[in-house]
Structure formats: C-alpha cells, structure tokens
Design an enzyme around this catalytic site. Sequence first.
Site, PDB file in Angstrom:
ATOM      1  N   SER A   1     -10.317  -0.045   7.031  1.00 39.91           N
ATOM      2  CA  SER A   1      -9.713  -0.149   5.635  1.00 39.91           C
ATOM      3  C   SER A   1      -9.073  -1.321   5.217  1.00 39.91           C
ATOM      4  CB  SER A   1      -8.610   0.944   5.579  1.00 39.91           C
ATOM      5  OG  SER A   1      -9.491   2.274   5.301  1.00 39.91           O
ATOM      6  N   SER A  60      -9.845   2.157   2.688  1.00 42.18           N
ATOM      7  CA  SER A  60      -9.114   2.776   1.862  1.00 42.18           C
ATOM      8  C   SER A  60      -7.894   1.770   1.159  1.00 42.18           C
ATOM      9  CB  SER A  60      -8.230   3.813   2.600  1.00 42.18           C
ATOM     10  OG  SER A  60      -7.382   3.338   3.514  1.00 42.18           O
ATOM     11  N   LYS A  69       0.851  -1.223  -0.034  1.00 42.61           N
ATOM     12  CA  LYS A  69       0.007  -0.170  -0.103  1.00 42.61           C
ATOM     13  C   LYS A  69       0.886   1.208   0.301  1.00 42.61           C
ATOM     14  CE  LYS A  69      -3.913   2.091   2.512  1.00 42.61           C
ATOM     15  NZ  LYS A  69      -4.960   1.812   3.627  1.00 42.61           N
TER      16      LYS A  69
END
Length: 491
Positions: free
Chosen positions: A182, A158, A78
Amino acid sequence: MTDLTSLTIAEAREGLASKSFTAAELTDAHLAAIEAARVLNAYVLETPDRAREMARAADAKIAKGEGGPLAGIPLGIKDLFATRDIRTTACSKILGNFIPPYESTVTSQLWRDGAVLLGKLNNDEFAMGSSNETSCFGPVTNPWRREGSNTTLVPGGSSGGSASAVAALLCMGATATDTGGSIRQPAAFTATVGIKPTYGRCSRWGIVAFASSLDQAGPIARTTRDAAILMRSMAGHDPKDTTSVDIAVPDYEAAIGKSVKGMKIGIPKEYRLDGMPAEIEKLWSEGAQWLKAAGAELVEVSLPHTKYALPAYYIVAPAEASSNLARYDGVRYGLREPAKNIIEMYEDTRADGFGDEVRRRVLIGTYVLSAGYYDAYYLRAQKVRTLIKKDFEDCFAKGVNAILTPATPSAAFGIGEKGGADPVEMYLNDIFTVTVNMAGLPGIAVPAGKDTQGLPLGLQLIGRPFDEETLFSLGEVIERAAGRFTAPRWW
Ligand code: GLN
C-alpha cells in the site's frame, strides 16, 4: 517566485532557511492548492486552522534558529494515523466521528521536527485494497490520465490519498502504511517515491491496525531525497510498540548520491511472469542497465516460493484483520446501532459499519482461524511465510545487496475497472510487493518510466533488513536516469 507547491522538501528547506519565503506562505500555497483540487478527493479532512497555527510556530522557531529538520514543511497524513483532537476514521463508517485523545508515535515525531499538518488523507477502508475504491468517503482520483483520454483512473491503494496528494502538489510529502504493497503500489501509479521500511523500523503505535505482523508505516514523497528526509523523522525505537526495534536511526539523506559501485543486484527469475506486458519487461531491464552503468553488478537470483506469497498473504492478513477488527463492536467508540440486546447491537453495528471488502476479510480470517481449519490454512500459511523469508535470506547470504523487480504488473487502471466480479483480480496487483511484507524486509518504489499510454510505471528495490540506506542510494540512481515525472494539471 516559483509556485511554492512545486518545490521539493529539500528545496523548501533551503528557501525557508534563506528567508526567501515563510512557512506561513508555504502553508497558504498548499491550502489554496488543496481547495482547488477537491475533485481528486485526496483529503477526507482539511485542517487549515491547525496548519496556519503550526506554520506560524515554525516561523517563530526558524527566526530564533531553532527550526527542526522539517520546520515549516506541510504534510498530509493518511487517515489511519491517530491525530490528537482531529478526526481519525481509517475511512470506515464504523469509526464514525472518532476523535482520538492521543497522537500516533510517527506523527508526533513529525510535529516534534517542525512539520505542518494540512489534513487527513483518504485511503481504502482499514487499508484493505489496491485502488482506494473501498473508502467510505468515496474513491480518490489519480492526477495522471492516459494520453488523450479523460477516463478517471485510480491512484492505487490503500494509500491512494497520500499518493494522489503528493503527485498533485497538495502536500510536500505524506505518511502512508504498507501491509502488502500500500505504499509502493500507489507510488508506482502516481510517479512518486514510496518506501516501506523494515518491519520494526517505524512504530505502529497509534496507527489503526490491519494485520499487525505485516503493517509498517513509511513516507510517500516526490523524490528519493525527500523520502529519506521524512524517513529520518518517522523512524525510531518506541517502547510503546513491542515490535519496534532499538537500532539507531541513520541519516538516510546521506545515502543519496552515494556510489553503488560494486553492489550486487539480484534479478529474481520468478518475477518474470507469463503474459507480463512487454513494457514492464522493458522497464525492468532498462532499470537494471542503469544500475549496471552506475557500477553495480547484476546477478540472476532465485526466490522459489514467490508463487505462494499472494495466497499465503490472503490467509495471514485476513486472519490478523479479523482479530484486530473484533474491537469495533459499538461499545467503546465509533458507530453504535441501537438494538434490543447486546448481541443484536454488535451484529447490527458491525453489519452496518463495515464495507463489503472489510466484511469479506473478516469472514475469510475467521474461517481460516476456526477449529478444524486452523492447521490446514493458517498454520500452513505461516510455514510458507518462513520459506519466503528464507528465500530472501539465502539470496542475501550470497552477497546480494538488493533485489530489483517491477513495482506493479500494470499501470493505473480506471475506477470500477477491476475486481468487480472477482476480488482476486484486484489482489493480483500486489504480486510483486507482498513477498516483502511477508519477509519483513524494506522495499522502495521509484518512478522509472511510462507505459505506451503515457502513464507512470515504477521499479521496486528490496533490501536487507534495516538497510534502507542502500535502497535510497540505488533508488536515486534510477530516479536520476529516468528523470522527474510531473502529473499534468487538468483540475
Ligand atoms: N492490497 C493489499 C490488501 O488489500 C495490501 C493493502 C495494504 O498494504 N494495506 O490487503
């Protein structure tokens, strides 16, 4: 030979050990898959040279019998994790082309154990969002589609890039972060497994901060076993993060397949919402029955402060965000807008660098922390947080081992479908997940079924502090009963 990208981490580990294929071949297969799937927008940066170099190094170590627990396993990271010499942006324009001179603790532990970096994954800007639509690199596409439709769906957020990449076979596993849901919500939207560990289990050092008292890193993978394998490398005490806890990291994989006989599973009545879709209700009771069939005992429990969790979260999280994001001022790194004087430079840089959702959070956070409002909002939200935590403690004190809930109130939705007129519509996605962050507990989302349109749905298990092992054991029971779900390939 089967397509190497469809193997699980556990299977790839075996194949590498038995020399059925090399780490270089495994990495090349993934690089080709990434190239063919750019339409999903899961990666914001591909690092093929670095990947091949790391794979070669892994092959050399494996040949000498020195391969670590993740030797040659290709992962996506990420873009919230700082990667040394590799652009890290949190998917915000304000970080520009920031290239960190350091590596986050979590990723450095993955490389220590032999993993291979394929590239950086898309996410909501500063991890604020539930749909991966706020990224400055544009939205991510969910590989799943409604049956008979080609509407583009969000992968959740997210960590939308992480979930989409894992589901679409563009990496064997990915790092993710979870402040209010998330990791778990995108996992549920893509039929992947995501675990948010106990607060303090994984170091936050080198991860771009959103709300420091809630943020926690964890893996997204295709099976509970793979998530357990990744967690073992990601977790551990780090003196560079003062909230990291010094407790030995267990062999999480050993929890997979362990009997859950006699475990007490709490079913919280407050999670049965008015107007909850029948298919979510059905999934939830089906999951409970699977656990019961495996020997667990179901008990109804009460978490009376649940309804205050979301409003309290949307005070605490923006408050911390407004403080954390004060550092993006155009002085030390990232974007800088030229201006006549320093005040204008700050203002122009921040106005131009932050997207709408981030700006909204900074404004809310500044407001609830300001003199005159602090007691009414921030202090009260902190008190509510304590009550939420106490609800869980009372429940665990009665011998409950874990709590079963739906992971999300719906399946994946279309890009642009939610939150346009009212941001609260988007915030409601996290109704079942934010409580866990507020209480600092571990939570896992496991694929458990499909809705009437053929989209994946997940169940969540919430555990006692530092008892991720029980979540892996219970999660695997659900996984085994529900079967594996593979996104149809259309790109
Ligand atoms: N969707 C929540 C938010 O927007 C949670 C995000 C997260 O966990 N990073 O704040």
